[in-house]
Design a protein around this motif. Sequence first.
Motif, PDB file in Angstrom:
ATOM      1  N   LEU A 269       0.826  -1.212   0.000  1.00 23.04           N
ATOM      2  CA  LEU A 269       0.000   0.000   0.000  1.00 23.04           C
ATOM      3  C   LEU A 269       0.856   1.255   0.000  1.00 23.04           C
ATOM      4  N   PHE A 270       0.242   2.341  -0.471  1.00 21.57           N
ATOM      5  CA  PHE A 270       0.827   3.675  -0.377  1.00 21.57           C
ATOM      6  C   PHE A 270       0.249   4.372   0.852  1.00 21.57           C
ATOM      7  N   ARG A 271       1.046   5.284   1.403  1.00 20.89           N
ATOM      8  CA  ARG A 271       0.552   6.187   2.441  1.00 20.89           C
ATOM      9  C   ARG A 271       1.207   7.540   2.235  1.00 20.89           C
ATOM     10  N   VAL A 272       0.429   8.600   2.429  1.00 20.46           N
ATOM     11  CA  VAL A 272       0.945   9.960   2.314  1.00 20.46           C
ATOM     12  C   VAL A 272       0.721  10.658   3.648  1.00 20.46           C
ATOM     13  N   GLU A 273       1.780  11.293   4.168  1.00 12.62           N
ATOM     14  CA  GLU A 273       1.668  11.979   5.451  1.00 12.62           C
ATOM     15  C   GLU A 273       2.207  13.400   5.341  1.00 12.62           C
ATOM     16  N   ASP A 274       1.478  14.338   5.920  1.00 15.99           N
ATOM     17  CA  ASP A 274       1.923  15.724   6.012  1.00 15.99           C
ATOM     18  C   ASP A 274       1.284  16.345   7.237  1.00 15.99           C
ATOM     19  N   SER A 275       1.844  17.418   7.752  1.00 14.32           N
ATOM     20  CA  SER A 275       1.425  17.974   9.040  1.00 14.32           C
ATOM     21  C   SER A 275      -0.015  18.483   9.022  1.00 14.32           C
ATOM     22  N   ARG A 276      -0.488  18.970   7.895  1.00 16.22           N
ATOM     23  CA  ARG A 276      -1.854  19.511   7.816  1.00 16.22           C
ATOM     24  C   ARG A 276      -2.874  18.474   7.354  1.00 16.22           C
ATOM     25  N   GLN A 277      -2.423  17.275   7.025  1.00 15.13           N
ATOM     26  CA  GLN A 277      -3.298  16.242   6.463  1.00 15.13           C
ATOM     27  C   GLN A 277      -4.121  16.810   5.299  1.00 15.13           C
ATOM     28  N   ALA A 278      -3.385  17.462   4.394  1.00 18.56           N
ATOM     29  CA  ALA A 278      -4.028  18.132   3.262  1.00 18.56           C
ATOM     30  C   ALA A 278      -3.576  17.564   1.920  1.00 18.56           C
ATOM     31  N   THR A 279      -2.707  16.569   1.954  1.00 17.98           N
ATOM     32  CA  THR A 279      -2.153  16.010   0.717  1.00 17.98           C
ATOM     33  C   THR A 279      -2.581  14.557   0.564  1.00 17.98           C
ATOM     34  N   SER A 280      -3.197  14.250  -0.566  1.00 20.91           N
ATOM     35  CA  SER A 280      -3.618  12.885  -0.870  1.00 20.91           C
ATOM     36  C   SER A 280      -2.644  12.245  -1.853  1.00 20.91           C
ATOM     37  N   PHE A 281      -2.811  10.955  -2.082  1.00 16.45           N
ATOM     38  CA  PHE A 281      -1.981  10.301  -3.099  1.00 16.45           C
ATOM     39  C   PHE A 281      -2.271  10.896  -4.475  1.00 16.45           C
ATOM     40  N   PHE A 282      -3.533  11.234  -4.730  1.00 16.21           N
ATOM     41  CA  PHE A 282      -3.893  11.904  -5.980  1.00 16.21           C
ATOM     42  C   PHE A 282      -3.076  13.186  -6.138  1.00 16.21           C
ATOM     43  N   ASP A 283      -2.943  13.960  -5.069  1.00 12.52           N
ATOM     44  CA  ASP A 283      -2.183  15.214  -5.129  1.00 12.52           C
ATOM     45  C   ASP A 283      -0.723  14.967  -5.503  1.00 12.52           C
ATOM     46  N   THR A 284      -0.134  13.911  -4.973  1.00 16.40           N
ATOM     47  CA  THR A 284       1.275  13.649  -5.302  1.00 16.40           C
ATOM     48  C   THR A 284       1.436  13.312  -6.779  1.00 16.40           C
ATOM     49  N   LEU A 285       0.461  12.609  -7.340  1.00 11.95           N
ATOM     50  CA  LEU A 285       0.534  12.276  -8.762  1.00 11.95           C
ATOM     51  C   LEU A 285       0.387  13.525  -9.629  1.00 11.95           C
ATOM     52  N   VAL A 286      -0.447  14.442  -9.198  1.00 12.55           N
ATOM     53  CA  VAL A 286      -0.703  15.649  -9.987  1.00 12.55           C
ATOM     54  C   VAL A 286       0.435  16.660  -9.845  1.00 12.55           C
ATOM     55  N   ARG A 287       0.980  16.799  -8.632  1.00 15.48           N
ATOM     56  CA  ARG A 287       1.950  17.865  -8.359  1.00 15.48           C
ATOM     57  C   ARG A 287       3.385  17.523  -8.739  1.00 15.48           C
ATOM     58  N   TYR A 288       3.761  16.246  -8.638  1.00 16.68           N
ATOM     59  CA  TYR A 288       5.170  15.884  -8.756  1.00 16.68           C
ATOM     60  C   TYR A 288       5.414  15.003  -9.982  1.00 16.68           C
ATOM     61  N   PRO A 289       6.002  15.563 -11.029  1.00 12.61           N
ATOM     62  CA  PRO A 289       6.227  14.819 -12.280  1.00 12.61           C
ATOM     63  C   PRO A 289       6.989  13.514 -12.086  1.00 12.61           C
ATOM     64  N   LEU A 290       7.972  13.500 -11.191  1.00 12.21           N
ATOM     65  CA  LEU A 290       8.770  12.289 -11.009  1.00 12.21           C
ATOM     66  C   LEU A 290       7.895  11.149 -10.478  1.00 12.21           C
ATOM     67  N   ILE A 291       7.074  11.447  -9.489  1.00 13.53           N
ATOM     68  CA  ILE A 291       6.187  10.419  -8.924  1.00 13.53           C
ATOM     69  C   ILE A 291       5.168   9.977  -9.967  1.00 13.53           C
ATOM     70  N   ARG A 292       4.626  10.943 -10.660  1.00  8.04           N
ATOM     71  CA  ARG A 292       3.619  10.620 -11.690  1.00  8.04           C
ATOM     72  C   ARG A 292       4.195   9.702 -12.756  1.00  8.04           C
ATOM     73  N   GLN A 293       5.382  10.017 -13.251  1.00  8.08           N
ATOM     74  CA  GLN A 293       5.960   9.219 -14.325  1.00  8.08           C
ATOM     75  C   GLN A 293       6.302   7.814 -13.854  1.00  8.08           C
TER      76      GLN A 293
END
Length: 313
Positions: A269-293
């Motif tokens: 499984l994937f897990r995403v953690e941030d202090s505000r709990q405002a970032t989802s796995f979807f967000d990482t795919l959209v925001r970060y080209p390296l992760i998306r690719q």
Amino acid sequence: MTSESQNYAATQHLHSFSNAVKEGLKIGDQYIQLIDQLVDTEDLEQLLVAAQKLAIFQLNNQFVKLPHQYRPQDYYLLFIGRVLELHSDQSLRLNLHEADWSLTAKIDSIAELTDFEFVLENSDNGGAFFTETRSNEKLFYLNLERRMIRFNNRALVNLFVVELAKNTDSTSIEQAVNPLIALTHYLKQDLGFSVDFGILDAANEAQYYLQESSLPTNVLDKLFVQTEGTEYMLMNMQDHIGAILMVDEDTKLSLFAKDDIDGRGGNWLFRVEDSRQATSFFDTLVRYPLIRQWYLDNRDVLEVKSDPLVFAG
């Protein structure tokens, strides 16, 4: 046939005709009352009841005809539009096509690129799929009777991460899913819906399980290679088989086997953690080209699964 019997037959026919018309008018009145309730009520429970009844309402009558009727699936659009409206969210706009009185919807930030409607689920389960009309991607399933909503992770990636990313920026894409996320929160908080945000869930405890039960070792190796010489920091996990990618100073993405079996791993499984709990796995795919690719290149084994009872395959 005598004159008396003819008169009796005519009278009976008129009685039958009168009763049929009265019944038709009664049904029509019930229909209009539900329509008024759907568009005027500010009570969310009453709104849900109206949408539930209208979606299955039978308006057929031999003698009383209403020339213009919405399709059953259109009441789903009207329902979610009003839920958002009652929370002062106008980012979902409904469009009436006067030729056939059908409804579609647009989301402001991607209005020029997409069109949405509900497509009925024809099985005994009922409900409907919120579908992008050009790509036919079914983004989520909504069942008013069972009070449930489920997101389709594969469709979310296909539409937003693959297709729309070609023609619009990440900010517009994130803005486009905001009303869908907000809608789901409202349905859960206000109406007690059972919800599954899928990869849109930004809670730190969210667990995005992979469709496949095992993961080839070279998939993480590829990520190690791709992050070399970049600002990303990738580390092996201490308590699980897997790795942690420090995306930025406040966000980390983990991929690991939750239930290790004899050192072979299992249930990745994937897990995403941030202090505000405002970032989802979807967000990482959209925001970060390296992760998306990396995700898209290895999607056959990294695909995040959706509710298998709703979305097959």
